[in-house]
Design a protein around this motif. Structure first.
Motif, PDB file in Angstrom:
ATOM      1  N   ARG A 162     -20.237 -15.645   8.960  1.00 44.61           N
ATOM      2  CA  ARG A 162     -19.792 -14.366   9.521  1.00 44.61           C
ATOM      3  C   ARG A 162     -18.275 -14.279   9.509  1.00 44.61           C
ATOM      4  O   ARG A 162     -17.705 -13.253   9.146  1.00 44.61           O
ATOM      5  N   ASP A 163     -17.624 -15.361   9.879  1.00 49.90           N
ATOM      6  CA  ASP A 163     -16.156 -15.351   9.896  1.00 49.90           C
ATOM      7  C   ASP A 163     -15.606 -15.060   8.502  1.00 49.90           C
ATOM      8  O   ASP A 163     -14.713 -14.226   8.327  1.00 49.90           O
ATOM      9  N   LEU A 164     -16.123 -15.754   7.514  1.00 54.08           N
ATOM     10  CA  LEU A 164     -15.613 -15.559   6.151  1.00 54.08           C
ATOM     11  C   LEU A 164     -15.928 -14.145   5.667  1.00 54.08           C
ATOM     12  O   LEU A 164     -15.098 -13.469   5.064  1.00 54.08           O
ATOM     13  N   TYR A 165     -17.153 -13.710   5.950  1.00 52.61           N
ATOM     14  CA  TYR A 165     -17.543 -12.368   5.516  1.00 52.61           C
ATOM     15  C   TYR A 165     -16.618 -11.312   6.128  1.00 52.61           C
ATOM     16  O   TYR A 165     -16.164 -10.393   5.442  1.00 52.61           O
ATOM     17  N   ASN A 166     -16.336 -11.459   7.409  1.00 52.91           N
ATOM     18  CA  ASN A 166     -15.510 -10.446   8.073  1.00 52.91           C
ATOM     19  C   ASN A 166     -14.072 -10.432   7.559  1.00 52.91           C
ATOM     20  O   ASN A 166     -13.431  -9.385   7.539  1.00 52.91           O
ATOM     21  N   ILE A 167     -13.585 -11.578   7.141  1.00 52.82           N
ATOM     22  CA  ILE A 167     -12.244 -11.599   6.527  1.00 52.82           C
ATOM     23  C   ILE A 167     -12.256 -10.761   5.249  1.00 52.82           C
ATOM     24  O   ILE A 167     -11.363  -9.943   5.012  1.00 52.82           O
ATOM     25  N   VAL A 168     -13.289 -10.965   4.433  1.00 53.30           N
ATOM     26  CA  VAL A 168     -13.382 -10.212   3.171  1.00 53.30           C
ATOM     27  C   VAL A 168     -13.537  -8.718   3.465  1.00 53.30           C
ATOM     28  O   VAL A 168     -12.884  -7.865   2.845  1.00 53.30           O
ATOM     29  N   LEU A 169     -14.384  -8.405   4.428  1.00 58.07           N
ATOM     30  CA  LEU A 169     -14.631  -7.000   4.754  1.00 58.07           C
ATOM     31  C   LEU A 169     -13.352  -6.318   5.266  1.00 58.07           C
ATOM     32  O   LEU A 169     -13.053  -5.180   4.893  1.00 58.07           O
ATOM     33  N   HIS A 170     -12.602  -7.039   6.074  1.00 53.31           N
ATOM     34  CA  HIS A 170     -11.356  -6.458   6.599  1.00 53.31           C
ATOM     35  C   HIS A 170     -10.347  -6.240   5.466  1.00 53.31           C
ATOM     36  O   HIS A 170      -9.669  -5.201   5.409  1.00 53.31           O
ATOM     37  N   SER A 171     -10.285  -7.170   4.571  1.00 51.31           N
ATOM     38  CA  SER A 171      -9.413  -7.030   3.394  1.00 51.31           C
ATOM     39  C   SER A 171      -9.826  -5.810   2.582  1.00 51.31           C
ATOM     40  O   SER A 171      -8.993  -4.978   2.173  1.00 51.31           O
ATOM     41  N   PHE A 172     -11.138  -5.693   2.347  1.00 53.39           N
ATOM     42  CA  PHE A 172     -11.698  -4.570   1.601  1.00 53.39           C
ATOM     43  C   PHE A 172     -11.288  -3.244   2.250  1.00 53.39           C
ATOM     44  O   PHE A 172     -10.768  -2.346   1.591  1.00 53.39           O
ATOM     45  N   GLU A 173     -11.505  -3.141   3.558  1.00 58.28           N
ATOM     46  CA  GLU A 173     -11.240  -1.872   4.235  1.00 58.28           C
ATOM     47  C   GLU A 173      -9.758  -1.539   4.248  1.00 58.28           C
ATOM     48  O   GLU A 173      -9.375  -0.377   4.089  1.00 58.28           O
ATOM     49  N   SER A 174      -8.931  -2.558   4.389  1.00 61.80           N
ATOM     50  CA  SER A 174      -7.484  -2.311   4.379  1.00 61.80           C
ATOM     51  C   SER A 174      -7.062  -1.692   3.048  1.00 61.80           C
ATOM     52  O   SER A 174      -6.257  -0.756   3.016  1.00 61.80           O
ATOM     53  N   ALA A 175      -7.614  -2.204   1.961  1.00 58.45           N
ATOM     54  CA  ALA A 175      -7.250  -1.682   0.643  1.00 58.45           C
ATOM     55  C   ALA A 175      -7.836  -0.284   0.437  1.00 58.45           C
ATOM     56  O   ALA A 175      -7.153   0.619  -0.054  1.00 58.45           O
ATOM     57  N   VAL A 176      -9.090  -0.118   0.845  1.00 53.48           N
ATOM     58  CA  VAL A 176      -9.733   1.189   0.635  1.00 53.48           C
ATOM     59  C   VAL A 176      -8.983   2.286   1.386  1.00 53.48           C
ATOM     60  O   VAL A 176      -8.697   3.347   0.826  1.00 53.48           O
ATOM     61  N   PHE A 177      -8.637   2.003   2.633  1.00 57.17           N
ATOM     62  CA  PHE A 177      -8.007   3.048   3.446  1.00 57.17           C
ATOM     63  C   PHE A 177      -6.651   3.466   2.892  1.00 57.17           C
ATOM     64  O   PHE A 177      -6.174   4.546   3.211  1.00 57.17           O
ATOM     65  N   ARG A 178      -6.045   2.639   2.088  1.00 53.97           N
ATOM     66  CA  ARG A 178      -4.735   2.992   1.512  1.00 53.97           C
ATOM     67  C   ARG A 178      -4.851   3.580   0.109  1.00 53.97           C
ATOM     68  O   ARG A 178      -3.820   3.834  -0.533  1.00 53.97           O
ATOM     69  N   THR A 179      -6.074   3.773  -0.357  1.00 50.86           N
ATOM     70  CA  THR A 179      -6.271   4.299  -1.709  1.00 50.86           C
ATOM     71  C   THR A 179      -5.980   5.800  -1.756  1.00 50.86           C
ATOM     72  O   THR A 179      -6.581   6.577  -1.016  1.00 50.86           O
ATOM     73  N   LYS A 180      -5.010   6.194  -2.574  1.00 53.89           N
ATOM     74  CA  LYS A 180      -4.679   7.624  -2.739  1.00 53.89           C
ATOM     75  C   LYS A 180      -3.768   7.789  -3.954  1.00 53.89           C
ATOM     76  O   LYS A 180      -3.215   6.801  -4.461  1.00 53.89           O
ATOM     77  N   PRO A 181      -3.596   9.018  -4.399  1.00 54.56           N
ATOM     78  CA  PRO A 181      -2.734   9.237  -5.563  1.00 54.56           C
ATOM     79  C   PRO A 181      -1.311   8.745  -5.291  1.00 54.56           C
ATOM     80  O   PRO A 181      -0.815   8.879  -4.168  1.00 54.56           O
TER      81      PRO A 181
END
Lengths: 462, 462
Positions: free
Chosen positions: A274-293
């Protein structure tokens, strides 16, 4: 396929940009698996598909920019063909469906090209040996010499055009991602400890086929997610394993989806998982939320890497300043891959035309260091771009051993603690997004992604 | 794979038979679907597989008959490979597992072959363009010239050796046929009127995958069984349709199965469907019961054709003497294909080495007339041969129209009655058999085949 006018206007744009000479677009042929007529599932060349929509093997499109003509070359069905394969469209009908003015027998192409100086012809990079043999036949061009004759202007025009997806293409990408989502939902629901990987894989593959799609690339489905290009399916899935599935569908028109989920074979992640998964998920969301032109995808990559480092610091596997650690490449012990890539008719869109033309245009330079070099995409995002976001953590015992031996970047890596984690496996989360005017939109439909969502699916279906 | 001694003794036999020169056995490479690294599922060349058991891409075996050496050429994994693909066997380990004395890097093969006169080398026919490009590189041999350099002695030796299956091969063929049987059982159970063909196809394909196999050839699954090479799956299955499924698995070692069943989408055949089905089944059984060593497979074909004519006479679609009708080719209006073919590592075993070498050895001459020419196998059967038996009836409207127009063979064909049957579709029954000392043995396991057996399955599962 789309309407003839779609393909005609795509070709008009191409003609205006490239200007003069002959544009040679070679469709793919059938490939025999173990004898000539035992074919793999036919896959059309994506550039040929983009400009013609024609999904039949053995065709070539020749555009004479100086004469302003377009000719489709192929083979008309014989009566023998009709007996064996049923009624099929004539070459003229195929040309008309793509809005192409004229059609001729393939043999006429041989004559035309044998009398054409190679310098007049715009060639694309080849990835099938069948095309290399055609170029040898037409121009006496040796396979080793082809790359000297690639047309930069044609390549750049195609890349810039195909990179931006129209609304009708976005619908196809939605369909591909939605089928891909179903593939992952199926896997997440039916996995059972004790199954072999190939049993679960068969369900994922079938989910693409049963919606009239196919797999867009070889399925990765493994209890060893740390092996990045893993197409072995022979392991038995254990009680406490997590399963990493990286799979995507292509639609009947050829557009690709590409998703990854990592989930427990039982009903819950172990605390470490769970710890490792959540690190990856947080990384994923950080990148997604900054995705824009306007954002450089490379910067999203760096951001995602920093988030991984922050998480690994909390587990006492790394130390020091995250931004510095990423600049030094310390994260590449755990994340050796890139954050994502362009998608479209190809799962790595237009990789055959050149990774750098697609991912590193203009002044952008690829960082050739380990890990960094695997980032396919650095480019500034624009509306209509379709990208994957797919950070991960991969504990590769061989690599950890090598680094540890030379105490590499020991200012950032806590090798003592790491010793307890070498068998921690691999984790990745991946979704597909289209860049919009203001930000991004998830393609397809959501697939459970948080620990809670995933464990709920597992509890409900075990 | 089998034990190293199996492969070693196979090669010993080959060496003794061929005598002198260099035997060049080229393994297959990966093929990119739409860009270089987006590969089709790897399929090894079957001859390479037969003599080495090695299922990895990019290898070549060179046997120097004069020096008595065997060398495996390939590429050792780099540390980068190990990071991306996990631990893989070294080239030396691969060679040892096949009982091959020495292994060298592929680049050394280039040097060796560039200094070898082509006349010394025994070449096999090529079916992959990758091999044509290798021959161009090594010998400057133009693709169009390769066939002039085929080694008849090597081809004949391989064919005669591979045709006779050993007990350990027969076990593999049994496994392939058993998985294939499960594919058909699944289809027969889960078909529902209203389904699309691709939905049913997905279940058939998945059944091969879930047993760690794969499909041995593209699945035919269609409500239009009269279209013989039909890989379209877009039709909706109707209440009164019969579905023809021609599908087979290959085992993880590469051995093939090949079965066909035709069954109703509902719970029962219509009276017309039952009549046609029973004609095909009776033809099938007549040929099977006569299968034994010493029989010419061509004679089984003629027998099966006569039985089809006898049945069509009862339906008033044909008239006259059945044997005469078959000699005249009148049956080919309804049965355009051959009765069967050899099987093994290839579903059409060794078709790439030449259909006639496999099917028409010695004095046997292929009849080049329509229908007859499609008989792949005429050869005298021997213990250890594995064959399919697969008669059918195919009502092809285009073909019926052509024959009717010229009143072709009207002494045997009842064109007036036939008018009511042009939409009767297609029917086939196919099983796999190994020829034994006295007769034959069904490979795998029985799949429901009589009308009663099939309708029982349909009733129980609808």
């Amino acid at each position: 396929m789309f309407s003839p006018s779609t393909y005609r206007s795509r070709r008009e744009h191409l003609k205006q940009e490239v200007g003069s000479g002959l544009v040679l677009l070679m469709g793919n042929k059938q490939v025999g698996m173990n004898f000539p007529h035992n074919w793999y599932t036919f896959r059309q060349d994506s550039t040929f598909l983009y400009y013609t929509g024609l999904n039949q093997p053995g065709m070539t499109l020749l555009i004479d920019l100086d004469e302003g003509t377009e000719t489709l070359y192929g083979t008309d069905p014989t009566i023998d063909d009709i007996v064996w394969t049923g009624p099929v469209p004539s070459l003229d009908e195929l040309a008309a469906s793509a809005g192409i003015g004229q059609a001729r027998e393939a043999s006429a192409l041989d004559t035309t090209l044998k009398n054409t100086p190679l310098e007049r012809v715009h060639l694309l990079p080849t990835y099938r040996d069948e095309h290399r043999i055609s170029l040898l036949k037409w121009f006496g061009l040796n396979p080793g010499e082809i790359s000297k004759h690639h047309s930069d202007s044609l390549i750049r025009t195609i890349v810039e055009q195909r990179l931006v997806k129209t609304d009708e293409e976005a619908k196809q990408m939605d369909e591909a991602a939605a089928i891909s989502a179903d593939m992952h939902l199926e896997a997440m629901r039916v996995v059972r400890p004790g199954m072999y990987e190939y049993e679960l894989m068969s369900r994922v593959h079938a989910t693409a086929l049963e919606q009239n799609g196919d797999i867009a690339y070889p399925i990765i489905l493994t209890v060893n997610g740390q092996i990045l290009h893993n197409h072995y399916y022979g392991n038995r899935i254990g009680d406490e394993d997590v399963v990493l599935v990286d799979a995507g569908a292509q639609t009947s028109m050829g557009y690709a989806g590409d998703l990854t989920r990592t989930f427990p074979a039982g009903t819950a992640f172990t605390p470490r998982q769970r710890d490792l998964y959540n690190i990856v998920l947080h990384s994923f969301e950080s990148a997604v939320f900054r995705t824009k032109p306007g954002v450089l995808f490379r910067d999203l990559h760096y951001l995602a890497c920093e988030k991984l480092v922050e998480g690994l610091k909390e587990l006492k596997l790394m130390q020091g300043d995250p931004a510095e650690a990423v600049r030094a490449g310390a994260h590449t012990l755990f994340f050796q891959a890139g954050l994502g890539h362009m998608m479209g008719l190809d799962v790595h869109d237009m990789e055959n035309l050149g990774e750098d033309v697609v991912g590193y245009p203009g002044d952008l330079q690829r960082d050739t260091r380990f890990g960094f070099k695997s980032l396919r995409l650095a480019r500034k995002l624009e509306p209509g771009h379709v990208v994957t976001v797919e950070p991960g953590l991969y504990f590769i015992p061989t690599l950890i051993g090598l680094w540890k031996e030379e105490k590499k970047l020991k200012e950032f890596i806590c090798y003592d603690e790491l010793e307890k984690w070498t068998d921690a496996g691999g984790y990745r989360v991946e979704d597909d997004f289209i860049v919009t005017g203001q930000g991004y939109r998830l393609l397809g439909k959501p697939v459970p992604k948080t620990v809670e969502e995933i464990e709920t699916v597992r509890r409900e279906h075990l």
